[in-house]
Design a protein around this motif. Structure first.
Motif, PDB file in Angstrom:
ATOM      1  N   CYS A 135     111.343 -79.173 -41.035  1.00  0.00           N
ATOM      2  CA  CYS A 135     111.880 -77.910 -41.549  1.00  0.00           C
ATOM      3  C   CYS A 135     112.812 -78.220 -42.720  1.00  0.00           C
ATOM      4  O   CYS A 135     113.747 -79.014 -42.590  1.00  0.00           O
ATOM      5  CB  CYS A 135     112.637 -77.189 -40.435  1.00  0.00           C
ATOM      6  SG  CYS A 135     113.314 -75.597 -40.909  1.00  0.00           S
ATOM      7  N   MET A 136     112.562 -77.596 -43.857  1.00  0.00           N
ATOM      8  CA  MET A 136     113.396 -77.789 -45.047  1.00  0.00           C
ATOM      9  C   MET A 136     114.138 -76.492 -45.366  1.00  0.00           C
ATOM     10  O   MET A 136     113.524 -75.435 -45.480  1.00  0.00           O
ATOM     11  CB  MET A 136     112.547 -78.220 -46.245  1.00  0.00           C
ATOM     12  CG  MET A 136     111.823 -79.539 -46.059  1.00  0.00           C
ATOM     13  SD  MET A 136     111.285 -80.326 -47.612  1.00  0.00           S
ATOM     14  CE  MET A 136     110.599 -78.973 -48.535  1.00  0.00           C
ATOM     15  N   LEU A 137     115.444 -76.605 -45.559  1.00  0.00           N
ATOM     16  CA  LEU A 137     116.288 -75.438 -45.821  1.00  0.00           C
ATOM     17  C   LEU A 137     117.157 -75.729 -47.048  1.00  0.00           C
ATOM     18  O   LEU A 137     118.297 -76.186 -46.929  1.00  0.00           O
ATOM     19  CB  LEU A 137     117.150 -75.137 -44.594  1.00  0.00           C
ATOM     20  CG  LEU A 137     116.330 -74.746 -43.356  1.00  0.00           C
ATOM     21  CD1 LEU A 137     116.927 -75.332 -42.095  1.00  0.00           C
ATOM     22  CD2 LEU A 137     116.241 -73.235 -43.263  1.00  0.00           C
ATOM     23  N   PRO A 138     116.625 -75.465 -48.243  1.00  0.00           N
ATOM     24  CA  PRO A 138     117.334 -75.841 -49.469  1.00  0.00           C
ATOM     25  C   PRO A 138     118.349 -74.819 -49.973  1.00  0.00           C
ATOM     26  O   PRO A 138     118.750 -74.867 -51.132  1.00  0.00           O
ATOM     27  CB  PRO A 138     116.186 -76.006 -50.474  1.00  0.00           C
ATOM     28  CG  PRO A 138     115.151 -75.043 -50.008  1.00  0.00           C
ATOM     29  CD  PRO A 138     115.262 -74.977 -48.509  1.00  0.00           C
ATOM     30  N   GLY A 139     118.796 -73.902 -49.132  1.00  0.00           N
ATOM     31  CA  GLY A 139     119.854 -72.981 -49.522  1.00  0.00           C
ATOM     32  C   GLY A 139     119.392 -71.558 -49.737  1.00  0.00           C
ATOM     33  O   GLY A 139     118.199 -71.279 -49.857  1.00  0.00           O
ATOM     34  N   SER A 140     120.366 -70.644 -49.798  1.00  0.00           N
ATOM     35  CA  SER A 140     120.069 -69.217 -49.935  1.00  0.00           C
ATOM     36  C   SER A 140     120.386 -68.687 -51.322  1.00  0.00           C
ATOM     37  O   SER A 140     120.180 -67.509 -51.601  1.00  0.00           O
ATOM     38  CB  SER A 140     120.867 -68.419 -48.893  1.00  0.00           C
ATOM     39  OG  SER A 140     122.260 -68.622 -49.066  1.00  0.00           O
ATOM     40  N   ARG A 141     120.913 -69.543 -52.204  1.00  0.00           N
ATOM     41  CA  ARG A 141     121.225 -69.127 -53.576  1.00  0.00           C
ATOM     42  C   ARG A 141     120.222 -69.763 -54.538  1.00  0.00           C
ATOM     43  O   ARG A 141     119.786 -70.886 -54.342  1.00  0.00           O
ATOM     44  CB  ARG A 141     122.641 -69.561 -53.968  1.00  0.00           C
ATOM     45  CG  ARG A 141     123.747 -69.055 -53.067  1.00  0.00           C
ATOM     46  CD  ARG A 141     125.087 -69.599 -53.564  1.00  0.00           C
ATOM     47  NE  ARG A 141     126.188 -69.181 -52.709  1.00  0.00           N
ATOM     48  CZ  ARG A 141     126.657 -69.900 -51.701  1.00  0.00           C
ATOM     49  NH1 ARG A 141     126.101 -71.069 -51.401  1.00  0.00           N
ATOM     50  NH2 ARG A 141     127.670 -69.472 -50.977  1.00  0.00           N
ATOM     51  N   MET A 142     119.941 -69.064 -55.614  1.00  0.00           N
ATOM     52  CA  MET A 142     119.027 -69.601 -56.618  1.00  0.00           C
ATOM     53  C   MET A 142     119.566 -70.902 -57.202  1.00  0.00           C
ATOM     54  O   MET A 142     118.810 -71.840 -57.481  1.00  0.00           O
ATOM     55  CB  MET A 142     118.812 -68.568 -57.727  1.00  0.00           C
ATOM     56  CG  MET A 142     117.686 -68.915 -58.677  1.00  0.00           C
ATOM     57  SD  MET A 142     116.055 -68.935 -57.880  1.00  0.00           S
ATOM     58  CE  MET A 142     115.785 -67.162 -57.691  1.00  0.00           C
ATOM     59  N   SER A 143     120.890 -70.976 -57.380  1.00  0.00           N
ATOM     60  CA  SER A 143     121.490 -72.194 -57.940  1.00  0.00           C
ATOM     61  C   SER A 143     121.294 -73.380 -57.003  1.00  0.00           C
ATOM     62  O   SER A 143     121.068 -74.509 -57.447  1.00  0.00           O
ATOM     63  CB  SER A 143     122.983 -71.973 -58.219  1.00  0.00           C
ATOM     64  OG  SER A 143     123.662 -71.565 -57.046  1.00  0.00           O
ATOM     65  N   LYS A 192     112.023 -67.144 -38.468  1.00  0.00           N
ATOM     66  CA  LYS A 192     112.817 -68.294 -38.890  1.00  0.00           C
ATOM     67  C   LYS A 192     113.306 -69.084 -37.681  1.00  0.00           C
ATOM     68  O   LYS A 192     113.210 -70.314 -37.645  1.00  0.00           O
ATOM     69  CB  LYS A 192     114.024 -67.826 -39.726  1.00  0.00           C
ATOM     70  CG  LYS A 192     114.946 -68.967 -40.145  1.00  0.00           C
ATOM     71  CD  LYS A 192     116.168 -68.466 -40.884  1.00  0.00           C
ATOM     72  CE  LYS A 192     117.257 -68.004 -39.940  1.00  0.00           C
ATOM     73  NZ  LYS A 192     118.545 -67.755 -40.643  1.00  0.00           N
ATOM     74  N   PHE A 193     113.807 -68.374 -36.678  1.00  0.00           N
ATOM     75  CA  PHE A 193     114.304 -69.071 -35.492  1.00  0.00           C
ATOM     76  C   PHE A 193     113.164 -69.659 -34.661  1.00  0.00           C
ATOM     77  O   PHE A 193     113.333 -70.693 -34.013  1.00  0.00           O
ATOM     78  CB  PHE A 193     115.203 -68.145 -34.667  1.00  0.00           C
ATOM     79  CG  PHE A 193     116.570 -67.978 -35.267  1.00  0.00           C
ATOM     80  CD1 PHE A 193     117.579 -68.881 -34.977  1.00  0.00           C
ATOM     81  CD2 PHE A 193     116.840 -66.948 -36.160  1.00  0.00           C
ATOM     82  CE1 PHE A 193     118.840 -68.760 -35.551  1.00  0.00           C
ATOM     83  CE2 PHE A 193     118.087 -66.819 -36.745  1.00  0.00           C
ATOM     84  CZ  PHE A 193     119.090 -67.726 -36.439  1.00  0.00           C
ATOM     85  N   ASP A 194     112.005 -69.014 -34.691  1.00  0.00           N
ATOM     86  CA  ASP A 194     110.824 -69.625 -34.068  1.00  0.00           C
ATOM     87  C   ASP A 194     110.481 -70.935 -34.774  1.00  0.00           C
ATOM     88  O   ASP A 194     110.132 -71.934 -34.129  1.00  0.00           O
ATOM     89  CB  ASP A 194     109.621 -68.677 -34.151  1.00  0.00           C
ATOM     90  CG  ASP A 194     109.734 -67.494 -33.192  1.00  0.00           C
ATOM     91  OD1 ASP A 194     110.662 -67.489 -32.366  1.00  0.00           O
ATOM     92  OD2 ASP A 194     108.883 -66.582 -33.280  1.00  0.00           O
ATOM     93  N   ALA A 195     110.580 -70.926 -36.095  1.00  0.00           N
ATOM     94  CA  ALA A 195     110.302 -72.136 -36.873  1.00  0.00           C
ATOM     95  C   ALA A 195     111.299 -73.238 -36.540  1.00  0.00           C
ATOM     96  O   ALA A 195     110.930 -74.410 -36.396  1.00  0.00           O
ATOM     97  CB  ALA A 195     110.332 -71.819 -38.369  1.00  0.00           C
ATOM     98  N   PHE A 196     112.574 -72.868 -36.423  1.00  0.00           N
ATOM     99  CA  PHE A 196     113.589 -73.856 -36.031  1.00  0.00           C
ATOM    100  C   PHE A 196     113.229 -74.481 -34.690  1.00  0.00           C
ATOM    101  O   PHE A 196     113.270 -75.702 -34.513  1.00  0.00           O
ATOM    102  CB  PHE A 196     114.959 -73.195 -35.922  1.00  0.00           C
ATOM    103  CG  PHE A 196     115.597 -72.809 -37.228  1.00  0.00           C
ATOM    104  CD1 PHE A 196     114.999 -73.107 -38.448  1.00  0.00           C
ATOM    105  CD2 PHE A 196     116.812 -72.153 -37.237  1.00  0.00           C
ATOM    106  CE1 PHE A 196     115.596 -72.753 -39.649  1.00  0.00           C
ATOM    107  CE2 PHE A 196     117.427 -71.799 -38.426  1.00  0.00           C
ATOM    108  CZ  PHE A 196     116.822 -72.091 -39.630  1.00  0.00           C
TER     109      PHE A 196
END
Length: 392
Positions: free
Chosen positions: A195-203, A260-264
């Motif tokens: 699982c990859m979570l690269p952030g919630s902001r475009m920056s 999302k939580f299923d994926a986690f």
């Protein structure tokens, strides 16, 4: 009949939108006729907020990201303060995003003193710029903290503070179903999922997605049947889709909050940008590492100002390095893939992480009879009562 409560509530990013929606729901449990005004995202809008302007305009981080949009942000600060004056609510609740929220409150307080201003999510004065506690005590009326050790940093300067707990523990009854996710996407029960979570902001996405993708390449070379999943937000979909065109990686993209939580829960391992998502992964018993890269200006400031040995909340709560932190210069594919592969292949290390997760979650409210949102609602209503608005 008691007069309706009017509450002005401001959130500036995705995590604040979740906090705001939960708090609105909790306040409505005892005050069903409450009227909400303010700025928020999709979840707060679902709870009845008519946002003054799109919350995404405020979702920037770091000096390099703020400067190009400074004039627009200053205009929104003036607009928000003027709207509060027009509405004259029973209370103002600002959620995180201190650079925006505190400027709104200071502008408001320079003209209107009687409206109580409550800030939800204390600035990390224990990590950097401790002098902020004394400064914000001059214009805030109350502060709600997510972490148990935070209130004394503010009460010593005369600012009332209430520890309410972290909202992540409210997902105890719905922590995700890994089997459901694997069946939906036709994954084998023993197939590795990264699982990859690269952030919630475009920056954040612009700095981290490339590094995370290169890291995934290395993991896939060592775990040939592994699958990549990326839970993200709808407004980032186009950017992520474009990035992976021709890359040779076909990740499963998840936009729905429940999925999302299923994926986690289905994930063997995760790599995440630092932040609240680490606690969400802990709630689903997902072993993980965190990684983060700032712009050069923001990185220089961070190196010189941050006073805590850790940035991950689990590590901070337990005062030991439970979750590997690969920050700034260490946020590179080689070190990140090495840590991921180590955790994937070491059952003892994975089990130890899971035990430490539970210890940390208990410290922020797991198992308490009231949810953090209910405690926060009680604190808000108590402040309003003390200012003369009695509960119906």
């Amino acid at each position: 009949m008691a007069e309706k409560l009017h509450i002005f509530i401001i959130a500036g990013e995705a995590s604040g939108d979740i906090l705001g929606a939960n708090l609105m729901r909790a306040i409505r449990q005892t005050h069903p006729d409450v009227v909400f005004h303010g700025v928020g995202g999709r979840k707060m809008i679902v709870e009845g907020l008519d946002s003054l302007f799109p919350m995404q305009e405020l979702s920037v981080m770091g000096v390099a990201e703020v400067l190009p949009r400074l004039l627009q942000i200053l205009s929104r600060i003036r607009q928000t303060a003027h709207e509060i004056e027009r509405v004259r609510p029973d209370a103002v609740i600002t959620i995180d995003s201190p650079d925006f929220c505190f400027r709104v409150v200071k502008k408001l307080k320079s003209r209107v003193k009687y409206i109580p201003c409550i800030h939800y999510v204390a600035p990390s004065v224990w990590a950097w710029r401790p002098g902020r506690a004394e400064k914000i005590a001059k214009f805030l009326d109350h502060i709600l903290t997510l972490l148990p050790f935070e209130p004394p940093y503010f009460t010593e300067h005369g600012l009332p503070a209430t520890f309410v707990g972290h909202p992540v523990v409210e997902r105890l009854e719905n922590r995700g179903e890994g089997d459901r996710f694997r069946k939906l996407h036709k994954l084998k029960p023993d197939q590795p999922v990264l699982c990859m979570l690269p952030g919630s902001r475009m920056s954040e996405l612009s700095r981290l997605l490339g590094k995370f993708s290169e890291t995934a390449d290395i993991v896939l070379r060592n775990r040939h049947n592994a699958v990549i999943v990326i839970p993200t937000l709808p407004h980032l979909k186009e950017c992520i889709d474009k990035f992976f065109v021709g890359k040779g990686i076909n990740p499963i993209l998840v936009y729905d909050e429940e999925e999302k939580f299923d994926a986690f829960a289905a994930s063997t391992i995760a790599i995440a940008a630092s932040g609240t998502v680490s606690l969400e992964l802990a709630m689903t018993d997902t072993p993980h590492i965190i990684a983060y890269k700032l712009s050069p200006i923001s990185a220089w400031l961070a190196k010189h100002l941050i006073r805590t040995p850790y940035v991950n909340l689990i590590n901070i709560l337990l005062k030991r390095p439970v979750v590997p932190e690969l920050l700034l210069d260490k946020c590179e594919p080689g070190p990140m893939s090495q840590e991921l592969l180590r955790l994937m292949g070491n059952k003892e290390a994975r089990a130890a992480q899971l035990m430490d997760f539970r210890e940390a979650l208990i410290k922020i409210g797991l198992g308490d009879p009231e949810t953090p949102s209910q405690r926060a609602a009680k604190a808000v209503l108590s402040v309003i009562e003390q200012r003369g608005k009695k509960a119906p």
